[in-house]
Scaffold this active site. Structure first.
Site, short mmCIF file in Angstrom:
data_model
loop_
_atom_site.label_atom_id
_atom_site.label_comp_id
_atom_site.label_asym_id
_atom_site.label_seq_id
_atom_site.Cartn_x
_atom_site.Cartn_y
_atom_site.Cartn_z
CB CYS A 73 -0.87 -0.05 1.26
SG CYS A 73 -1.88 1.41 1.51
CB CYS A 183 -3.54 3.81 -5.23
SG CYS A 183 -4.78 2.92 -4.26
N1 DGL Z 1 -4.12 0.51 -1.82
C1 DGL Z 1 -3.67 1.63 -1.15
C2 DGL Z 1 -2.49 2.35 -1.75
O1 DGL Z 1 -1.71 1.75 -2.45
C3 DGL Z 1 -4.55 2.56 -0.38
C4 DGL Z 1 -5.92 2.79 -0.69
C5 DGL Z 1 -6.67 3.48 0.40
O2 DGL Z 1 -7.05 2.77 1.32
O3 DGL Z 1 -6.91 4.68 0.32
O4 DGL Z 1 -2.29 3.52 -1.52
#
Ligand code: DGL
Length: 277
Positions: A73, A183
């Site tokens: 993430c 993301c």
């Molecule tokens: N999948 C996540 C990222 O790579 C975060 C998404 C979120 O929860 O806002 O930033």
């Protein structure tokens, strides 16, 4: 030979795209995946809230004696990676928007970086941007609402393209040659973006680099992974994956199974939820 146990987590299902890449390199490893869907989206939370979630999840993985944790993430990496590396003795692998490979390899034209509001405004990304914006034209765009829709299982619903078009405004008609999926959730949106841009867009994400870094860190710790090459993995070993979530279990586990099967062409063993005490 003992195969490494690797913890991977995200605010939800986005990190499955990283898990799939890691499993291409290390199919014989064992994986614990945690989808923190009950607390998604991280991109709209404060730094301390995200840090607290990261510690909670990683502490639990540490109790299972993981050999490494991948923070799959970008948002959690920006907020918590330094503190996590101080807290745990095993390797912590983080992620950042793949702006470097995009700036160095994308064809002429503007690079569009899609991320959460949190990732885009954090100093970690702003420093990265400064390094490359002299050589390339770069547009950084926060994308509120997309993570929730993906978590709801809506990546293929018409609402997704409507929301994307609203966020992108006039950009599909401009000189964008490459999109950085900053993301991990957005890696699921390549087809939607291809449809909207109608031109040959190159995509960049951090998943390959993260998987390679994981292999390197494990090797440094003496985990020999002779199978650690995607080319060598035919016929494929089916990785052993255990999944748990803080979200609505039935929905999230079903969504994880569906998305992982898509990502890995059904090359997964049926998985069992982690002990959720
Ligand atoms: N999948 C996540 C990222 O790579 C975060 C998404 C979120 O929860 O806002 O930033």
């Amino acid at each position: 030979m003992k195969h490494p146990l690797i913890g991977i987590f995200d605010s939800g299902v986005g990190g499955l795209t990283v898990l799939a890449e890691a499993a291409r390199f290390l199919p014989a490893a064992r994986y614990l995946y945690f989808a923190d869907s009950g607390f998604a989206p991280y991109g709209e939370k404060s730094r301390s809230e995200i840090l607290e979630r990261c510690f909670k999840i990683a502490d639990k993985m540490a109790q299972r004696n993981v050999d490494a944790i991948v923070v799959a993430c970008n948002t959690a990496t920006s907020s918590a990676i330094v503190e996590m590396r101080q807290r745990y003795s095993f390797p912590i692998i983080g992620m950042e928007p793949a702006l470097k490979p995009a700036a160095e390899n994308a064809h002429d034209g503007t690079i569009l970086v899609l991320g959460t509001a949190f990732t885009i405004r954090e100093p970690k990304y702003q420093e990265l941007l400064q390094r490359f914006q002299r050589q390339r034209e770069i547009i950084s765009l926060p994308c509120p609402g997309l993570v929730n829709l993906i978590e709801a299982g809506g990546k293929d619903l018409p609402e997704m393209n409507a929301r994307l078009k609203q966020i992108l405004g006039d950009l599909p008609a401009s000189n964008i040659s490459a999109i950085v999926l900053g993301c991990t959730h957005f890696v699921f949106l390549k087809n939607n973006l291809r449809t909207i841009f109608k031109t040959n867009i190159e995509f960049f994400d951090g998943n390959l680099g993260t998987a390679r870094q994981l292999v390197r860190m494990l090797a440094e710790r003496g985990h020999v992974c002779p199978e650690a090459s995607p080319e060598a993995n035919t016929p494929r070993i089916k990785p052993q994956i255990e999944i748990d979530t803080s979200g609505e279990r039935h929905h999230v586990l079903f969504l994880c199974e569906t998305l992982l099967s898509e990502l890995m062409n059904n090359q997964i063993k049926p998985f069992m939820p982690m002990n959720n005490d």
